[in-house]
Design a protein around this motif. Structure first.
Motif, PDB file in Angstrom:
ATOM      1  N   LYS A 122      -8.751   8.882   8.538  1.00 41.08           N
ATOM      2  CA  LYS A 122      -7.484   8.476   8.660  1.00 41.08           C
ATOM      3  C   LYS A 122      -7.338   7.058   8.833  1.00 41.08           C
ATOM      4  O   LYS A 122      -8.064   6.335   9.471  1.00 41.08           O
ATOM      5  CB  LYS A 122      -6.886   8.988  10.102  1.00 41.08           C
ATOM      6  N   CYS A 123      -6.075   6.423   8.191  1.00 41.18           N
ATOM      7  CA  CYS A 123      -6.026   4.906   8.005  1.00 41.18           C
ATOM      8  C   CYS A 123      -5.254   4.785   9.570  1.00 41.18           C
ATOM      9  O   CYS A 123      -4.262   5.298   9.953  1.00 41.18           O
ATOM     10  CB  CYS A 123      -5.031   4.477   7.222  1.00 41.18           C
ATOM     11  N   ASP A 124      -6.018   3.891  10.677  1.00 43.57           N
ATOM     12  CA  ASP A 124      -5.408   3.608  11.979  1.00 43.57           C
ATOM     13  C   ASP A 124      -4.354   2.921  11.710  1.00 43.57           C
ATOM     14  O   ASP A 124      -3.416   2.976  12.782  1.00 43.57           O
ATOM     15  CB  ASP A 124      -6.546   3.181  12.874  1.00 43.57           C
ATOM     16  N   VAL A 125      -4.057   1.737  11.119  1.00 48.35           N
ATOM     17  CA  VAL A 125      -3.133   1.235  11.021  1.00 48.35           C
ATOM     18  C   VAL A 125      -1.766   1.680  10.866  1.00 48.35           C
ATOM     19  O   VAL A 125      -0.817   1.582  11.545  1.00 48.35           O
ATOM     20  CB  VAL A 125      -3.325  -0.240   9.981  1.00 48.35           C
ATOM     21  N   CYS A 126      -1.629   2.747   9.947  1.00 49.59           N
ATOM     22  CA  CYS A 126      -0.247   3.641   9.738  1.00 49.59           C
ATOM     23  C   CYS A 126      -0.507   4.872  10.351  1.00 49.59           C
ATOM     24  O   CYS A 126       0.656   5.770  10.299  1.00 49.59           O
ATOM     25  CB  CYS A 126      -0.086   3.497   8.443  1.00 49.59           C
ATOM     26  N   ASP A 127      -1.573   5.048  11.171  1.00 48.64           N
ATOM     27  CA  ASP A 127      -1.862   6.411  11.897  1.00 48.64           C
ATOM     28  C   ASP A 127      -1.698   7.674  10.742  1.00 48.64           C
ATOM     29  O   ASP A 127      -1.179   8.560  10.811  1.00 48.64           O
ATOM     30  CB  ASP A 127      -0.791   6.654  12.833  1.00 48.64           C
ATOM     31  N   ASN A 184       5.238  -0.006   2.965  1.00 46.09           N
ATOM     32  CA  ASN A 184       4.103   0.685   2.619  1.00 46.09           C
ATOM     33  C   ASN A 184       2.934  -0.104   3.480  1.00 46.09           C
ATOM     34  O   ASN A 184       3.072  -1.028   3.667  1.00 46.09           O
ATOM     35  CB  ASN A 184       3.823   0.446   1.058  1.00 46.09           C
ATOM     36  N   CYS A 185       2.035   0.677   3.780  1.00 48.04           N
ATOM     37  CA  CYS A 185       0.793   0.322   4.750  1.00 48.04           C
ATOM     38  C   CYS A 185      -0.076  -0.637   3.647  1.00 48.04           C
ATOM     39  O   CYS A 185      -0.606   0.026   2.679  1.00 48.04           O
ATOM     40  CB  CYS A 185       0.235   1.376   5.329  1.00 48.04           C
ATOM     41  N   LYS A 186      -0.362  -1.565   4.051  1.00 50.46           N
ATOM     42  CA  LYS A 186      -1.335  -2.612   3.051  1.00 50.46           C
ATOM     43  C   LYS A 186      -2.825  -2.086   3.638  1.00 50.46           C
ATOM     44  O   LYS A 186      -3.655  -2.382   2.408  1.00 50.46           O
ATOM     45  CB  LYS A 186      -1.155  -3.894   3.520  1.00 50.46           C
ATOM     46  N   ASN A 187      -3.051  -1.688   4.599  1.00 48.58           N
ATOM     47  CA  ASN A 187      -4.550  -1.435   5.005  1.00 48.58           C
ATOM     48  C   ASN A 187      -5.294  -0.501   4.020  1.00 48.58           C
ATOM     49  O   ASN A 187      -6.217  -0.452   3.585  1.00 48.58           O
ATOM     50  CB  ASN A 187      -4.533  -1.005   6.287  1.00 48.58           C
ATOM     51  N   CYS A 188      -4.472   0.582   3.549  1.00 48.83           N
ATOM     52  CA  CYS A 188      -4.654   1.752   2.873  1.00 48.83           C
ATOM     53  C   CYS A 188      -3.911   1.772   1.688  1.00 48.83           C
ATOM     54  O   CYS A 188      -4.012   2.820   0.851  1.00 48.83           O
ATOM     55  CB  CYS A 188      -4.459   3.307   3.808  1.00 48.83           C
ATOM     56  N   ASN A 189      -2.975   1.087   1.344  1.00 49.57           N
ATOM     57  CA  ASN A 189      -2.338   1.051   0.040  1.00 49.57           C
ATOM     58  C   ASN A 189      -1.633   2.179  -0.280  1.00 49.57           C
ATOM     59  O   ASN A 189      -1.637   2.963  -1.171  1.00 49.57           O
ATOM     60  CB  ASN A 189      -3.391   0.870  -1.154  1.00 49.57           C
TER      61      ASN A 189
END
Ligand code: ZN
Ligand code: ZN
Length: 327
Positions: A127-132, A177-182
């Motif tokens: 899981k990407c923590d930035v966008c949960d 859009n979440c940049k951490n996980c694109n």
């Protein structure tokens, strides 16, 4: 969009059965997938939206009848749904079924009898923590109920279904859009584990590591991870084999040894053991060595005698006479 238009986009008659519509939709989706159909990349999105629209209308019908229960999407065909972004922007479900990494281990025959451990390494999506895990971040006053997706995804063991967000009716979808996980909702992570291989695993068996596969999304039961299946290949042994919980091997002995009896050293999964062969043993007689089968079971090592007779008839008669077998 109304129902009539939705059926028109799908080039289908409104009387079409659910099953036929589903297979028809899949055909269209494959045909017009943007990777394949470059002429009109929007066409794929329109087809998906139309299909979802029809499904939602059906679900609303169904949910008004408490005796019928839901009939939503079923994700039987995982491969198909592995297409990225297959629901198009704004209607994206936050569930993604990703193909799990292939992990395999190789063990020896003796390790399969005794059990062993192995270090394994693979890469999975977590899981990407930035966008949960959602792939998006809400912008300003985006709808909190649906996280800006415009729809809410629920899930049972076999079925995933969506409904329009009752709060914003799908209109308040302000999001980045979440940049951490694109926008994937997940990021890659290396896993290294030491796993126990229990005794009795056979060639071609798989070991299941529950929840150690890819992140699929956040559902009503929380974060969902798939299982990892580890394929086990067992190197066969030229002398030893398995039958149920027993290890089986054959022992060549001479006719003289069979008649007189003898002791012999034999190889087992637990090392070399000495066995006694009684006098007047016959071909195919079995000698059991207790506690030498699959570890943790009542399995034994079974030695099957293979008595070698002299090729020359005179030698045979001589042996039998000497042993007073002929009278
Ligand atoms: Zn993210
Ligand atoms: Zn909403």
């Amino acid at each position: 969009v109304n129902l009539k238009e939705a059926y028109k986009v799908l080039e289908a008659d409104s009387n079409i059965s659910d099953e036929d519509l589903k297979s028809h939709y899949k055909k269209l989706a494959v045909k017009y997938h943007p990777d394949v159909y470059k002429e009109d990349p929007e066409k794929f999105k329109k087809i998906n939206e139309a299909y979802q629209f029809i499904q939602e209308n059906k679900q609303q019908e169904v949910s008004q009848n408490p005796f019928q229960g839901f009939s939503g999407f079923d994700f039987n065909n995982f491969d198909f749904f592995q297409y990225p972004n297959n629901f198009g922007k704004g209607t994206k479900s936050n569930f993604r079924f990703r193909k799990n990494p292939n992990v395999s281990i190789h063990i020896s025959f003796k390790e399969s009898v005794l059990g062993c451990s192995r270090d394994i390494k693979y890469t999975r999506h977590i899981k990407c923590d930035v966008c949960d895990g959602k792939g998006i971040e809400l912008k300003g006053n985006g709808c909190q109920d649906c996280d800006g997706f415009g729809r809410i995804v629920s899930r049972t063991a076999n079925t995933v279904y969506t409904r329009s967000c009752q709060k914003c009716l799908g209109h308040n979808t302000k999001k980045n859009n979440c940049k951490n996980c694109n926008t994937e909702g997940s990021v890659k992570s290396d896993v290294s584990l030491n796993i126990n291989v229990p005794p009795g695993v056979a060639n071609g068996n798989s070991l299941r590591l529950s929840g150690m596969g890819n992140f699929n999304g956040v559902g009503i039961f929380g974060e969902e991870y798939s299982d990892i299946l580890i394929a086990v290949s067992v190197k066969s042994d030229p002398k030893l084999s398995i039958e149920k919980n027993d290890v089986v091997s054959y022992l060549d002995i001479s006719l003289l040894d069979a008649l007189k009896g003898c002791s012999k050293k034999v190889e087992t999964a637990y090392g070399e053991k000495e066995i006694e062969i009684k006098e007047k043993s016959k071909h195919s007689d079995t000698i059991l060595i207790p506690n030498c089968g699959i570890k943790g079971t009542d399995g034994k090592h079974r030695i099957i005698l293979n008595v070698n007779y002299p090729e020359n008839i005179n030698d045979l008669i001589k042996i039998l006479e000497e042993q007073k077998c002929l009278s």
